[in-house]
Design a protein around this motif. Structure first.
Motif, short mmCIF file in Angstrom:
data_model
loop_
_atom_site.label_atom_id
_atom_site.label_comp_id
_atom_site.label_asym_id
_atom_site.label_seq_id
_atom_site.Cartn_x
_atom_site.Cartn_y
_atom_site.Cartn_z
N GLU A 31 0.81 -1.21 0.00
CA GLU A 31 0.00 0.00 0.00
C GLU A 31 0.85 1.27 0.00
N LYS A 32 2.02 1.22 0.62
CA LYS A 32 2.87 2.41 0.72
C LYS A 32 3.42 2.84 -0.65
N GLU A 33 3.36 1.93 -1.65
CA GLU A 33 3.89 2.25 -2.97
C GLU A 33 2.90 3.04 -3.83
N ILE A 34 1.67 3.21 -3.36
CA ILE A 34 0.66 3.92 -4.15
C ILE A 34 1.12 5.35 -4.45
N ARG A 35 1.67 6.01 -3.45
CA ARG A 35 2.11 7.39 -3.64
C ARG A 35 3.23 7.48 -4.68
N LEU A 71 -8.13 4.91 -7.82
CA LEU A 71 -9.07 4.05 -7.11
C LEU A 71 -8.66 4.02 -5.63
N THR A 72 -9.43 3.38 -4.81
CA THR A 72 -9.11 3.33 -3.38
C THR A 72 -7.75 2.69 -3.12
N ASP A 73 -7.47 1.59 -3.83
CA ASP A 73 -6.24 0.84 -3.58
C ASP A 73 -5.33 0.75 -4.80
N GLY A 74 -5.61 1.56 -5.83
CA GLY A 74 -4.79 1.48 -7.03
C GLY A 74 -5.24 2.46 -8.10
N PHE A 75 -5.17 2.00 -9.36
CA PHE A 75 -5.43 2.89 -10.49
C PHE A 75 -6.20 2.17 -11.58
N SER A 76 -6.96 2.94 -12.34
CA SER A 76 -7.64 2.45 -13.53
C SER A 76 -7.05 3.17 -14.73
N LEU A 77 -6.47 2.42 -15.69
CA LEU A 77 -5.82 3.00 -16.85
C LEU A 77 -6.67 2.75 -18.10
N ASP A 78 -6.71 3.74 -18.99
CA ASP A 78 -7.44 3.61 -20.25
C ASP A 78 -6.52 2.98 -21.29
N VAL A 79 -6.85 1.76 -21.70
CA VAL A 79 -6.00 1.02 -22.64
C VAL A 79 -6.22 1.51 -24.06
N ASP A 80 -5.13 1.81 -24.76
CA ASP A 80 -5.18 2.17 -26.18
C ASP A 80 -4.82 0.98 -27.06
#
Length: 444
Positions: A31-35, A71-80
């Protein structure tokens, strides 16, 4: 086969991931790696993410993305784009499949014509493909050997779409440069947008062909899924392929390498064509201005011979004026600059009339069909400029009653482009007839 979930590392940050449609969900294990990952994404430090292959440790797949959200615990990426590799072989060609291509180079029309001409021969279209046309063009200094193919319905085995597809194969010097492949497919997509006259063209699938002795696939590019409203059957009706194909090499080379082409006006449905909006008029005018600047200087230039001595006299006087501060000096420099260019470029209405004269031999049938004589073109050019000025200055509300002025702007803009390619005027007339139904030449 694309791994829908798994593990990966981004700058030594261990993550879990999974796909859902066009979304790529990325979750740091710690979790500490989110930043830290937030900073990497915010600074736009990476264009793609490497995903280790599940079947070969030496192979990686690559996810290209355009944007992200937290997101709460990560990220949502738009795939090309997703590069899925089966081997590490260099890529020597790509094969493009597209619904738009199927109707631009229509397999049914092709084989029907062969049958009518008595040239049709039985072919196993399930497992074989037929090369129907080849052309070359240069892109970024690389020679691209291009050919349209029809057939090979079961090219992906039981995962095939079971369609009789038209495909375009692009061959080049073997490479593993994914960025070049991306730029090439983007350039070719742009070419089809201008050929088909629609800004919503999408590719369904791109196969990567390896540089091995035996022709084999070394991967594919899985593209972002789009839900458009393009009527591809209408494209078939309007296809200019048979009139453009002898010049496709020159057409692709010019379009692919011209980085200053305006395309927002290209979406051309019957509803839009006969009921254009204020926004569409503005887009068409912008496209016209962009293309007009590329006409030969001798066509664009005004004859200022008679005023040049007076211009030099004025410039000489201005140059002798003394200024007292920075503001006055800047004002004087601007005045001198404007005086040097004053009168050398036509106004908007004169540009339209000038462009009509330049391409008149390409649009004569269309002018006759729409009953646009010299008096009408003078009136339409004046009205279209007034209307455009009102729209630009937010002083216009309502429908555009006479569509002929907008139609005329589209014809001359497209004709200028095709003439720049080097297509003969009589061919351009047929192409305009197919694209805009501005004449009946292409339907006889």
């Amino acid at each position: 086969m694309r791994q829908l979930l798994g593990s990966c590392e981004i700058n030594d940050i261990k993550c879990k991931y999974h796909f859902n449609g066009n979304k790529f969900f990325l979750i740091p294990i710690e979790e500490k790696e989110i930043r830290k990952l937030t900073q990497i994404l915010y600074r736009d430090e990476i264009k793609y993410i490497e995903l280790p292959s599940s079947h070969d440790k030496e192979i990686c797949d690559y996810v290209y993305f355009s944007g992200y959200s937290h997101l709460t615990d990560g990220f949502s990426l738009d795939v090309d784009k997703y590069f899925e590799y089966y081997s590490n072989d260099e890529v020597k060609s790509i094969v493009i499949t597209s619904d738009a291509l199927n109707f631009y180079v229509n397999p049914a029309e092709y084989f029907y014509d062969l049958k009518v001409e008595g040239n049709y021969k039985e072919l196993d279209l399930l497992y074989q493909s037929k090369d129907i046309y080849e052309f070359n063009f240069n892109f970024e200094g690389v020679n691209i050997i291009s050919k349209f193919m029809i057939g090979d319905i079961l090219y992906r085995g039981i995962a095939s779409d079971m369609k009789l597809n038209s495909k375009l194969e692009l061959s080049f010097d073997p490479t593993n440069d994914r960025e070049f492949i991306i730029r090439l497919q983007n350039a070719v997509k742009k070419c089809f947008k201008f050929a088909i006259y629609n800004d919503e063209i999408e590719f369904n699938n791109i196969e990567l062909i390896s540089n091995s002795k035996k022709r084999s696939k070394c991967g594919r590019i899985i593209l972002r899924q789009h839900k458009g409203n393009v009527n591809y059957k209408l494209i078939s009706f309007k296809s200019n392929y048979y009139y453009l194909k002898d010049y496709l090499g020159s057409f692709f080379e010019l379009i692919a390498n011209d980085n200053n082409l305006y395309s927002a006006h290209l979406k051309n449905t019957s509803t839009e064509y006969f009921n254009s909006t204020e926004k569409r008029l503005t887009n068409i005018f912008a496209a016209f201005e962009t293309e007009y600047k590329k006409l030969p200087e001798k066509v664009r230039a005004c004859d200022t011979t008679s005023v040049e001595p007076f211009r030099q006299q004025v410039l000489s006087t201005l140059s002798g004026i003394q200024t007292n501060n920075h503001e006055e000096k800047q004002f004087l420099n601007d005045l001198i600059s404007r005086t040097k260019g004053l009168g050398k470029e036509y106004g908007a209405r004169k540009k339209i009339l000038n462009a009509i004269s330049h391409v008149e031999d390409c649009i004569s049938s269309s002018l006759k069909t729409y009953q646009i004589d010299e008096k009408a073109r003078n009136k339409l050019s004046q009205e279209i400029c007034k209307l455009r000025n009102k729209i630009v200055h937010n002083n216009y509300e309502g429908v555009i009653d006479d569509q002929r002025g907008i139609n005329l702007m589209e014809w001359i803009t497209y004709a200028m482009l095709l003439k720049r390619v080097g297509i003969p005027s009589d061919k351009i007339e047929y192409i305009l007839g197919r694209v805009f139904q501005s004449n009946l030449l292409g339907f006889k």
